[in-house]
Design a protein around this motif. Structure first.
Motif, mmCIF file in Angstrom:
data_model
loop_
_atom_site.group_PDB
_atom_site.id
_atom_site.type_symbol
_atom_site.label_atom_id
_atom_site.label_comp_id
_atom_site.label_asym_id
_atom_site.label_seq_id
_atom_site.Cartn_x
_atom_site.Cartn_y
_atom_site.Cartn_z
ATOM 1 N N ILE A 44 0.852 -1.191 0.000
ATOM 2 C CA ILE A 44 0.000 0.000 0.000
ATOM 3 C C ILE A 44 0.885 1.237 0.000
ATOM 4 O O ILE A 44 1.744 1.395 0.876
ATOM 5 N N ALA A 45 0.697 2.114 -0.974
ATOM 6 C CA ALA A 45 1.514 3.325 -1.101
ATOM 7 C C ALA A 45 1.060 4.366 -0.080
ATOM 8 O O ALA A 45 -0.005 4.968 -0.216
ATOM 9 N N HIS A 46 1.862 4.574 0.942
ATOM 10 C CA HIS A 46 1.549 5.461 2.064
ATOM 11 C C HIS A 46 1.499 6.914 1.616
ATOM 12 O O HIS A 46 2.454 7.443 1.058
ATOM 13 N N GLY A 68 2.915 1.343 -10.700
ATOM 14 C CA GLY A 68 2.218 0.078 -10.847
ATOM 15 C C GLY A 68 1.526 -0.433 -9.604
ATOM 16 O O GLY A 68 1.237 -1.628 -9.506
ATOM 17 N N PHE A 69 1.219 0.477 -8.656
ATOM 18 C CA PHE A 69 0.566 0.060 -7.417
ATOM 19 C C PHE A 69 -0.885 0.502 -7.402
ATOM 20 O O PHE A 69 -1.209 1.651 -7.707
ATOM 21 N N LYS A 285 7.810 3.835 0.124
ATOM 22 C CA LYS A 285 8.625 3.369 -1.001
ATOM 23 C C LYS A 285 8.105 2.011 -1.482
ATOM 24 O O LYS A 285 8.739 0.967 -1.266
ATOM 25 N N PRO A 286 6.980 2.014 -2.132
ATOM 26 C CA PRO A 286 6.380 0.727 -2.512
ATOM 27 C C PRO A 286 7.253 -0.101 -3.446
ATOM 28 O O PRO A 286 7.208 -1.338 -3.399
ATOM 29 N N ALA A 295 6.405 -9.175 -3.926
ATOM 30 C CA ALA A 295 5.107 -8.670 -4.386
ATOM 31 C C ALA A 295 5.349 -7.815 -5.618
ATOM 32 O O ALA A 295 6.459 -7.376 -5.902
ATOM 33 N N ASP A 296 4.280 -7.535 -6.354
ATOM 34 C CA ASP A 296 4.440 -6.776 -7.593
ATOM 35 C C ASP A 296 3.455 -5.623 -7.601
ATOM 36 O O ASP A 296 2.506 -5.626 -6.844
#
Length: 296
Positions: A44-46, A68-69, A285-286, A295-296
């Protein structure tokens, strides 16, 4: 619904169309992080990949999408005139030029400014000149950009003690934007550090997936499992045993309680908490976490 102890291998948590499978099961980690490798935690992009753009802005969630998240996290507060805005601090000082625009209004609290006043502020230059002119988005603007980007949202109700009724206001706006429709419920989690706030969201809209930010004692987990689908502690407080204890309970939707760890920004910590079996990792920093965990 009362909590019920379930097998540690129980699958799936989260609402309609959204599942998490037990780490190491050999199955996909689920639609929480659509591109996750088998067994990998959701990333999860904070504040919207905040290491790479001004946090909680439209630019930040665009960056997350470009990387890509699909899952982003944000913070919601309320202005003096009742508008919901996306910002982390209860003061505007750290992430905007409010001190220059309104020099005589210290301590520059969000709740003391109107939406129109906040819309005048530069919320990007503090991060980089590249983002000069970036604005503090309203929640409505933010939701529409999330929708445009085909993203999913972990929404934090911030400082609810400062904004009585903010849970109802937030749910009303989400409903008006279509995010409480069955097709969207699987793309939304609402969380808070306030137990009362999470409980209020659950009571107002029981179908919404909810998360408590913190680490209740093991003896308190049956209580939290009545109204929270996830328990989201800081990564430094986690142990493998605690993750297993959380996973042993069903949440209010009859699925295994999940754990999202925050805020993990380095390879070693990401690998450590992934090894504990967490269901998700919240990170500035995803891309780093993705590389570390597979994970991708």
């Amino acid at each position: 619904m009362h909590a019920r102890v379930v097998a540690a291998t129980a699958a799936t948590i989260l609402g309609t169309g959204l599942s998490l499978l037990s780490p190491g099961s050999g199955a996909r980690a689920g639609e929480v992080g659509e591109a996750a490798e088998p067994g990998g935690p959701t990333v999860i992009a904070h504040r919207g990949a905040a290491a790479y753009g001004p946090e909680n802005t439209l630019a930040a969630i665009d960056n997350a999408a470009d990387l890509g998240f699909s899952w982003v996290e944000n913070d919601v507060q309320r202005t003096k005139d009742g508008e919901l805005v996306v910002i982390h601090d209860d003061s505007l000082a750290r992430t905007t030029n409010v001190e220059d625009v309104f020099p005589g209004r210290a301590p520059w609290k969000v709740k003391d400014f109107t939406a129109a006043e906040i819309a005048r502020l530069d919320a990007g230059s503090w991060f980089s000149p590249v983002y000069a002119g970036t604005r503090v988005p309203t929640l409505r603007q933010y939701m529409r950009r999330v929708e445009h980007n085909h993203e999913k949202l972990l929404l934090e109700i911030k400082n609810p003690d400062l904004y009585p009724g903010i849970e109802r206001d937030t749910l009303k706006l989400l409903g008006n934007e279509g995010w409480l429709d069955p097709g969207h419920l699987g793309r939304l989690v609402v969380q808070s550090f306030s137990t009362d706030s999470v409980l209020a969201v659950h009571e107002l809209k029981p179908a919404v997936t909810t998360a408590y930010l913190g680490k209740p004692g093991a003896g308190q987990l049956p209580r939290y499992a009545r109204f929270a689908d996830l328990i989201n502690p800081s990564y430094g407080s986690l142990t493998r045993g605690y993750v297993s204890a959380v996973h042993a309970f069903e949440g209010p939707h009859g699925r295994r309680l999940g754990v999202f760890a925050w805020t993990v920004d380095d390879v070693d910590s990401a690998r450590k908490v992934a090894g504990y079996g967490v269901d998700g990792i919240i990170t500035n920093k995803p891309d780093v976490v993705r590389s570390a965990t597979g994970a991708d």
